[in-house]
Scaffold this motif. Structure first.
Motif, PDB file in Angstrom:
ATOM      1  N   SER A 179      83.074  43.042  58.226  1.00  0.00           N
ATOM      2  CA  SER A 179      84.215  42.138  58.062  1.00  0.00           C
ATOM      3  C   SER A 179      85.016  42.050  59.357  1.00  0.00           C
ATOM      4  CB  SER A 179      85.133  42.633  56.950  1.00  0.00           C
ATOM      5  OG  SER A 179      84.500  42.530  55.718  1.00  0.00           O
ATOM      6  N   ILE A 180      85.424  40.848  59.682  1.00  0.00           N
ATOM      7  CA  ILE A 180      86.307  40.641  60.826  1.00  0.00           C
ATOM      8  C   ILE A 180      87.733  40.799  60.313  1.00  0.00           C
ATOM      9  CG2 ILE A 180      87.130  38.975  62.525  1.00  0.00           C
ATOM     10  CD1 ILE A 180      84.315  37.702  62.427  1.00  0.00           C
TER      11      ILE A 180
ATOM     12  N   LYS B 136      90.740  25.406  49.580  1.00  0.00           N
ATOM     13  CA  LYS B 136      91.702  26.403  50.051  1.00  0.00           C
ATOM     14  C   LYS B 136      90.990  27.694  50.444  1.00  0.00           C
ATOM     15  CE  LYS B 136      95.873  26.584  48.320  1.00  0.00           C
ATOM     16  NZ  LYS B 136      96.993  26.785  47.393  1.00  0.00           N
ATOM     17  N   SER B 137      89.698  27.574  50.794  1.00  0.00           N
ATOM     18  CA  SER B 137      88.953  28.751  51.221  1.00  0.00           C
ATOM     19  C   SER B 137      88.176  28.444  52.492  1.00  0.00           C
ATOM     20  CB  SER B 137      88.006  29.218  50.116  1.00  0.00           C
ATOM     21  OG  SER B 137      87.032  28.245  49.869  1.00  0.00           O
ATOM     22  N   PHE B 138      87.825  29.511  53.200  1.00  0.00           N
ATOM     23  CA  PHE B 138      87.158  29.372  54.489  1.00  0.00           C
ATOM     24  C   PHE B 138      86.326  30.624  54.719  1.00  0.00           C
ATOM     25  CE2 PHE B 138      87.444  30.836  58.887  1.00  0.00           C
ATOM     26  CZ  PHE B 138      86.758  29.825  59.538  1.00  0.00           C
ATOM     27  N   CYS B 139      85.141  30.441  55.317  1.00  0.00           N
ATOM     28  CA  CYS B 139      84.303  31.595  55.658  1.00  0.00           C
ATOM     29  C   CYS B 139      83.605  31.318  56.984  1.00  0.00           C
ATOM     30  CB  CYS B 139      83.279  31.864  54.561  1.00  0.00           C
ATOM     31  SG  CYS B 139      82.231  33.292  54.918  1.00  0.00           S
ATOM     32  N   LEU B 140      83.668  32.276  57.881  1.00  0.00           N
ATOM     33  CA  LEU B 140      82.982  32.210  59.167  1.00  0.00           C
ATOM     34  C   LEU B 140      81.982  33.351  59.214  1.00  0.00           C
ATOM     35  CD1 LEU B 140      82.779  31.366  62.262  1.00  0.00           C
ATOM     36  CD2 LEU B 140      84.410  33.216  62.629  1.00  0.00           C
TER      37      LEU B 140
ATOM     38  N   GLU C 240      81.724  38.720  59.503  1.00  0.00           N
ATOM     39  CA  GLU C 240      82.249  37.712  58.579  1.00  0.00           C
ATOM     40  C   GLU C 240      83.761  37.741  58.510  1.00  0.00           C
ATOM     41  OE1 GLU C 240      79.225  36.586  54.958  1.00  0.00           O
ATOM     42  OE2 GLU C 240      80.816  38.006  54.551  1.00  0.00           O
ATOM     43  N   LEU C 241      84.320  36.554  58.513  1.00  0.00           N
ATOM     44  CA  LEU C 241      85.752  36.382  58.248  1.00  0.00           C
ATOM     45  C   LEU C 241      85.858  35.507  57.010  1.00  0.00           C
ATOM     46  CD1 LEU C 241      88.768  36.565  58.908  1.00  0.00           C
ATOM     47  CD2 LEU C 241      88.477  34.550  60.364  1.00  0.00           C
ATOM     48  N   LYS C 242      86.300  36.103  55.909  1.00  0.00           N
ATOM     49  CA  LYS C 242      86.466  35.363  54.656  1.00  0.00           C
ATOM     50  C   LYS C 242      87.947  35.244  54.349  1.00  0.00           C
ATOM     51  CE  LYS C 242      82.213  36.372  52.189  1.00  0.00           C
ATOM     52  NZ  LYS C 242      81.625  36.883  50.964  1.00  0.00           N
ATOM     53  N   LEU C 243      88.363  34.012  54.129  1.00  0.00           N
ATOM     54  CA  LEU C 243      89.736  33.738  53.731  1.00  0.00           C
ATOM     55  C   LEU C 243      89.672  32.917  52.446  1.00  0.00           C
ATOM     56  CD1 LEU C 243      91.120  32.745  57.254  1.00  0.00           C
ATOM     57  CD2 LEU C 243      91.283  34.963  56.121  1.00  0.00           C
ATOM     58  N   PRO C 244      89.644  33.582  51.286  1.00  0.00           N
ATOM     59  CA  PRO C 244      89.438  32.874  50.028  1.00  0.00           C
ATOM     60  C   PRO C 244      90.665  32.136  49.497  1.00  0.00           C
ATOM     61  CG  PRO C 244      89.630  35.210  49.619  1.00  0.00           C
ATOM     62  CD  PRO C 244      89.665  35.024  51.110  1.00  0.00           C
ATOM     63  N   LYS C 245      91.851  32.498  49.969  1.00  0.00           N
ATOM     64  CA  LYS C 245      93.077  31.869  49.442  1.00  0.00           C
ATOM     65  C   LYS C 245      93.960  31.421  50.602  1.00  0.00           C
ATOM     66  CE  LYS C 245      93.259  34.674  45.272  1.00  0.00           C
ATOM     67  NZ  LYS C 245      94.039  35.646  44.512  1.00  0.00           N
TER      68      LYS C 245
ATOM     69  N   GLN D 279     102.456  31.411  56.388  1.00  0.00           N
ATOM     70  CA  GLN D 279     101.457  32.477  56.239  1.00  0.00           C
ATOM     71  C   GLN D 279     100.097  31.812  56.165  1.00  0.00           C
ATOM     72  OE1 GLN D 279     102.938  34.329  52.741  1.00  0.00           O
ATOM     73  NE2 GLN D 279     102.058  32.844  51.348  1.00  0.00           N
ATOM     74  N   LEU D 280      99.056  32.516  56.607  1.00  0.00           N
ATOM     75  CA  LEU D 280      97.717  31.947  56.608  1.00  0.00           C
ATOM     76  C   LEU D 280      97.117  31.937  55.207  1.00  0.00           C
ATOM     77  CD1 LEU D 280      95.388  30.821  58.280  1.00  0.00           C
ATOM     78  CD2 LEU D 280      94.642  33.164  58.701  1.00  0.00           C
ATOM     79  N   GLN D 281      97.378  32.988  54.445  1.00  0.00           N
ATOM     80  CA  GLN D 281      96.818  33.116  53.105  1.00  0.00           C
ATOM     81  C   GLN D 281      97.910  33.273  52.066  1.00  0.00           C
ATOM     82  OE1 GLN D 281      93.098  35.470  52.678  1.00  0.00           O
ATOM     83  NE2 GLN D 281      93.816  36.415  54.563  1.00  0.00           N
ATOM     84  N   ASP D 282      97.648  32.732  50.881  1.00  0.00           N
ATOM     85  CA  ASP D 282      98.542  32.987  49.752  1.00  0.00           C
ATOM     86  C   ASP D 282      98.273  34.384  49.228  1.00  0.00           C
ATOM     87  OD1 ASP D 282     100.006  30.670  49.682  1.00  0.00           O
ATOM     88  OD2 ASP D 282      98.685  29.666  48.267  1.00  0.00           O
ATOM     89  N   LYS D 283      99.267  34.972  48.699  1.00  0.00           N
ATOM     90  CA  LYS D 283      99.122  36.328  48.132  1.00  0.00           C
ATOM     91  C   LYS D 283      98.588  36.250  46.723  1.00  0.00           C
ATOM     92  CE  LYS D 283     101.312  38.366  51.586  1.00  0.00           C
ATOM     93  NZ  LYS D 283     100.797  39.130  52.539  1.00  0.00           N
TER      94      LYS D 283
END
Length: 162
Positions: free
Chosen positions: A66-67, A105-109, A121-126, A158-162
């Protein structure tokens, strides 16, 4: 005490049998009148419908890391994510994968290193809000700048919602 218990059990059994005899199939306890041995299997014995052989794939030897170290900045129409990794300089475009659906509202690299069998991997699901698309540019050898195009112009605190 035992005689009293057996008398009570006999009385209950007699009351049950009496109810079934007097009311027949309309008796409240009719369903309990048959012993378990007399239950019929009307469908016959179960039959096997189909047999399939499933081949299990050997375990993947690719490690996923994970990144966790990245920075980001908010612009009017885009949000930029900055990643520094030693492996970025040697990666071709085929080894950099971005998953980001329109209005999602999700992103994955995923950064795929072939030689080491290691993926970063950088996962930003929210994400904070919806994005239209995502692009990337390599900068200064080991730096990757990802641009997330906002679905609507707004300020992201903020980049992600909590």
């Amino acid at each position: 005490m035992e005689p009293e218990m057996s008398e009570a059990t006999d009385a209950a059994a007699n009351a049950l049998q009496h109810n079934i005899k007097t009311k027949g199939q309309n008796a409240y306890y009719y369903a309990h009148s048959k012993s378990r041995d007399s239950v019929y299997n009307f469908g016959g014995e179960p039959q096997k419908l189909e047999s399939t052989k499933i081949e299990l794939k050997p375990e993947s030897k690719i490690k996923i890391e994970s990144i966790k170290n990245y920075s980001w900045s908010d612009g009017k129409k885009t949000v930029k994510i900055y990643i520094e990794r030693d492996c970025i300089d040697g990666l071709s475009d085929e080894h950099i994968e971005i998953l980001c659906e329109e209005n999602s509202k999700s992103f994955c690299l995923t950064l795929k290193e072939e030689a080491d069998k290691l993926h970063h991997e950088l996962k930003l699901p929210k994400l904070h809000d919806e994005v239209k698309k995502a692009t990337y540019k390599k900068k200064d050898g080991n730096r990757l700048v990802i641009s997330l195009y906002k679905g609507r112009e707004s300020t992201w605190y903020q980049l992600q919602d909590k």
